[in-house]
Scaffold this motif. Sequence first.
Motif, PDB file in Angstrom:
ATOM      1  N   ILE A 116       0.824  -1.215   0.076  1.00 23.01           N
ATOM      2  CA  ILE A 116       0.128  -0.077  -0.078  1.00 23.01           C
ATOM      3  C   ILE A 116       0.781   1.060  -0.034  1.00 23.01           C
ATOM      4  CG2 ILE A 116      -1.934   1.304   1.188  1.00 23.01           C
ATOM      5  CD1 ILE A 116      -2.683  -1.325   2.178  1.00 23.01           C
ATOM      6  N   GLU A 117       2.060   1.177   0.757  1.00 21.82           N
ATOM      7  CA  GLU A 117       2.713   2.427   0.961  1.00 21.82           C
ATOM      8  C   GLU A 117       3.495   2.885  -0.547  1.00 21.82           C
ATOM      9  OE1 GLU A 117       5.640   1.485   3.875  1.00 21.82           O
ATOM     10  OE2 GLU A 117       4.060   1.908   5.706  1.00 21.82           O
ATOM     11  N   LEU A 118       3.786   1.585  -1.478  1.00 16.07           N
ATOM     12  CA  LEU A 118       4.293   1.770  -2.715  1.00 16.07           C
ATOM     13  C   LEU A 118       3.419   2.193  -3.726  1.00 16.07           C
ATOM     14  CD1 LEU A 118       6.804  -1.426  -2.815  1.00 16.07           C
ATOM     15  CD2 LEU A 118       7.365   1.106  -2.478  1.00 16.07           C
ATOM     16  N   LEU A 119       2.144   2.417  -3.354  1.00 10.98           N
ATOM     17  CA  LEU A 119       1.169   2.877  -4.217  1.00 10.98           C
ATOM     18  C   LEU A 119       1.459   3.998  -5.090  1.00 10.98           C
ATOM     19  CD1 LEU A 119      -1.688   2.058  -5.691  1.00 10.98           C
ATOM     20  CD2 LEU A 119      -2.787   3.126  -3.880  1.00 10.98           C
ATOM     21  N   VAL A 120       1.702   5.218  -4.181  1.00  7.43           N
ATOM     22  CA  VAL A 120       2.206   6.469  -4.580  1.00  7.43           C
ATOM     23  C   VAL A 120       3.415   6.606  -5.712  1.00  7.43           C
ATOM     24  CG1 VAL A 120       2.515   8.810  -4.127  1.00  7.43           C
ATOM     25  CG2 VAL A 120       0.733   7.803  -2.935  1.00  7.43           C
ATOM     26  N   PRO A 121       4.511   6.001  -5.005  1.00  7.84           N
ATOM     27  CA  PRO A 121       5.787   5.853  -5.814  1.00  7.84           C
ATOM     28  C   PRO A 121       5.526   5.151  -7.136  1.00  7.84           C
ATOM     29  CG  PRO A 121       6.303   5.424  -3.509  1.00  7.84           C
ATOM     30  CD  PRO A 121       4.723   5.682  -3.604  1.00  7.84           C
ATOM     31  N   GLY A 122       4.200   4.140  -7.211  1.00  6.95           N
ATOM     32  CA  GLY A 122       4.022   3.459  -8.288  1.00  6.95           C
ATOM     33  C   GLY A 122       3.333   4.210  -9.299  1.00  6.95           C
ATOM     34  N   VAL A 123       2.536   4.966  -8.807  1.00  2.00           N
ATOM     35  CA  VAL A 123       1.829   5.987  -9.784  1.00  2.00           C
ATOM     36  C   VAL A 123       2.876   6.884 -10.477  1.00  2.00           C
ATOM     37  CG1 VAL A 123       0.295   7.978  -9.811  1.00  2.00           C
ATOM     38  CG2 VAL A 123      -0.438   5.772  -8.451  1.00  2.00           C
ATOM     39  N   TRP A 124       3.808   7.512  -9.402  1.00  2.98           N
ATOM     40  CA  TRP A 124       4.832   8.524 -10.178  1.00  2.98           C
ATOM     41  C   TRP A 124       5.772   7.726 -11.102  1.00  2.98           C
ATOM     42  CZ3 TRP A 124       7.180  11.026  -5.387  1.00  2.98           C
ATOM     43  CH2 TRP A 124       6.205  11.952  -4.703  1.00  2.98           C
ATOM     44  N   GLY A 125       5.828   6.469 -10.875  1.00  3.41           N
ATOM     45  CA  GLY A 125       6.678   5.737 -11.850  1.00  3.41           C
ATOM     46  C   GLY A 125       6.067   5.402 -13.028  1.00  3.41           C
ATOM     47  N   VAL A 126       4.741   5.035 -13.062  1.00  2.00           N
ATOM     48  CA  VAL A 126       4.086   4.864 -14.381  1.00  2.00           C
ATOM     49  C   VAL A 126       3.961   6.098 -15.156  1.00  2.00           C
ATOM     50  CG1 VAL A 126       1.662   4.275 -15.125  1.00  2.00           C
ATOM     51  CG2 VAL A 126       2.610   2.808 -13.171  1.00  2.00           C
ATOM     52  N   LEU A 127       3.602   7.194 -14.505  1.00  2.00           N
ATOM     53  CA  LEU A 127       3.226   8.172 -15.231  1.00  2.00           C
ATOM     54  C   LEU A 127       4.743   9.092 -15.781  1.00  2.00           C
ATOM     55  CD1 LEU A 127       0.996  10.063 -12.720  1.00  2.00           C
ATOM     56  CD2 LEU A 127       0.561   9.203 -14.924  1.00  2.00           C
ATOM     57  N   LEU A 128       5.836   8.856 -14.938  1.00  8.35           N
ATOM     58  CA  LEU A 128       7.180   9.291 -15.868  1.00  8.35           C
ATOM     59  C   LEU A 128       7.472   8.327 -16.852  1.00  8.35           C
ATOM     60  CD1 LEU A 128       9.006  10.091 -12.340  1.00  8.35           C
ATOM     61  CD2 LEU A 128       8.321  11.489 -14.029  1.00  8.35           C
ATOM     62  N   LEU A 129       7.176   7.108 -16.656  1.00 11.68           N
ATOM     63  CA  LEU A 129       7.713   6.066 -17.743  1.00 11.68           C
ATOM     64  C   LEU A 129       6.857   6.578 -19.010  1.00 11.68           C
ATOM     65  CD1 LEU A 129       9.137   3.665 -18.436  1.00 11.68           C
ATOM     66  CD2 LEU A 129       7.451   2.116 -17.670  1.00 11.68           C
ATOM     67  N   LEU A 130       5.535   6.644 -18.814  1.00 14.55           N
ATOM     68  CA  LEU A 130       4.792   7.112 -19.829  1.00 14.55           C
ATOM     69  C   LEU A 130       5.102   8.324 -20.606  1.00 14.55           C
ATOM     70  CD1 LEU A 130       2.122   6.765 -21.688  1.00 14.55           C
ATOM     71  CD2 LEU A 130       0.858   7.912 -19.765  1.00 14.55           C
ATOM     72  N   GLY A 131       5.821   9.279 -19.842  1.00 16.84           N
ATOM     73  CA  GLY A 131       6.205  10.530 -20.429  1.00 16.84           C
ATOM     74  C   GLY A 131       7.336  10.380 -21.041  1.00 16.84           C
ATOM     75  N   ALA A 132       8.349   9.419 -20.588  1.00 16.53           N
ATOM     76  CA  ALA A 132       9.514   9.212 -21.176  1.00 16.53           C
ATOM     77  C   ALA A 132       9.422   8.373 -22.563  1.00 16.53           C
ATOM     78  CB  ALA A 132      10.366   8.186 -20.289  1.00 16.53           C
ATOM     79  N   VAL A 133       8.462   7.373 -22.417  1.00 14.56           N
ATOM     80  CA  VAL A 133       8.243   6.688 -23.649  1.00 14.56           C
ATOM     81  C   VAL A 133       7.703   7.506 -25.174  1.00 14.56           C
ATOM     82  CG1 VAL A 133       6.765   5.081 -24.864  1.00 14.56           C
ATOM     83  CG2 VAL A 133       7.893   4.539 -22.667  1.00 14.56           C
ATOM     84  N   GLN A 134       6.781   8.352 -24.526  1.00 11.32           N
ATOM     85  CA  GLN A 134       6.246   9.325 -25.580  1.00 11.32           C
ATOM     86  C   GLN A 134       7.267  10.425 -25.974  1.00 11.32           C
ATOM     87  OE1 GLN A 134       2.848  10.784 -23.270  1.00 11.32           O
ATOM     88  NE2 GLN A 134       1.339   9.619 -24.284  1.00 11.32           N
ATOM     89  N   THR A 135       8.059  10.789 -25.213  1.00 10.64           N
ATOM     90  CA  THR A 135       8.925  11.816 -25.692  1.00 10.64           C
ATOM     91  C   THR A 135      10.178  11.052 -26.510  1.00 10.64           C
ATOM     92  OG1 THR A 135       8.743  13.147 -23.504  1.00 10.64           O
ATOM     93  CG2 THR A 135      10.857  13.508 -24.625  1.00 10.64           C
ATOM     94  N   THR A 136      10.299   9.955 -26.055  1.00 12.05           N
ATOM     95  CA  THR A 136      11.469   9.319 -26.997  1.00 12.05           C
ATOM     96  C   THR A 136      10.875   8.967 -28.195  1.00 12.05           C
ATOM     97  OG1 THR A 136      12.281   8.253 -24.773  1.00 12.05           O
ATOM     98  CG2 THR A 136      12.801   7.089 -27.097  1.00 12.05           C
ATOM     99  N   LEU A 137       9.552   8.528 -28.299  1.00 11.88           N
ATOM    100  CA  LEU A 137       8.936   8.051 -29.799  1.00 11.88           C
ATOM    101  C   LEU A 137       9.077   9.523 -30.555  1.00 11.88           C
ATOM    102  CD1 LEU A 137       5.952   6.107 -28.634  1.00 11.88           C
ATOM    103  CD2 LEU A 137       7.824   5.309 -30.156  1.00 11.88           C
ATOM    104  N   LEU A 138       8.744  10.720 -29.803  1.00 14.40           N
ATOM    105  CA  LEU A 138       8.679  11.881 -30.709  1.00 14.40           C
ATOM    106  C   LEU A 138       9.888  12.145 -31.226  1.00 14.40           C
ATOM    107  CD1 LEU A 138       5.813  13.933 -28.708  1.00 14.40           C
ATOM    108  CD2 LEU A 138       5.888  13.129 -31.021  1.00 14.40           C
TER     109      LEU A 138
END
Length: 209
Positions: free
Chosen positions: A82-104
């Motif tokens: 449960i404590e890792l839920l927030v860091p997990g959300v951050w990780g997913v959002l940052l990874l998504l942004g990194a993937v989209q930026t890399t693709l562009l």
Amino acid sequence: ALLCFISFCLMIYYYREQIVSLLSLFRGKLYVEKLLDEQNYVFEKFISSAIALGLLSMSLAVVKAVDIYAGESLSALPQWGIELLVPGVWGVLLLLGAVQTTLLKTTGAVTMKEALVSRILNMRRLITAYGSVITVPLSMMLALSDGRASAVLLGLFAVSLLLMFVFLLYRTFMIFIEQKISNLYWFLYLCAVEILPVTVPIILTVRNA
């Protein structure tokens, strides 16, 4: 919620002029072009701060959503999960942004359209920061609410994000039109950058669940 509130107050105190400029993003095409072309160090720092605050805001909303709709399911998880839920959300959002930026950036390098890609990336940052600023108050109220009010505020939060996404699509479409690029390429951009990186993880998660 307290950290989010303090950060939001500090941002308002230090970046009042930049916030006013950003909140005028819907003023018109010429104003948007001015924001894209006249960014300085202070404005860039403000945009980065707003996006970071948006990550915190999104985490509050996700935690509340899980608490509302999946509270009983979470009770089976260990405390560290449960404590890792927030860091997990951050990780997913940052990874998504990194993937989209890399693709562009990769696409821009291959097609020699770096200027176009840079403009799209700057537009994405502006609209992400805008969404962060307007949703932070909602996320703070959401974190402190309960009962039916939580569901209503969560719905407003989701609608705000959806409207920002629609506005992003509109602005990127206008960039393609201004550059006299075929609508087919905008559709390919939409599928490859905006839709595919989001839908694939969701589909895999649902299937595994």
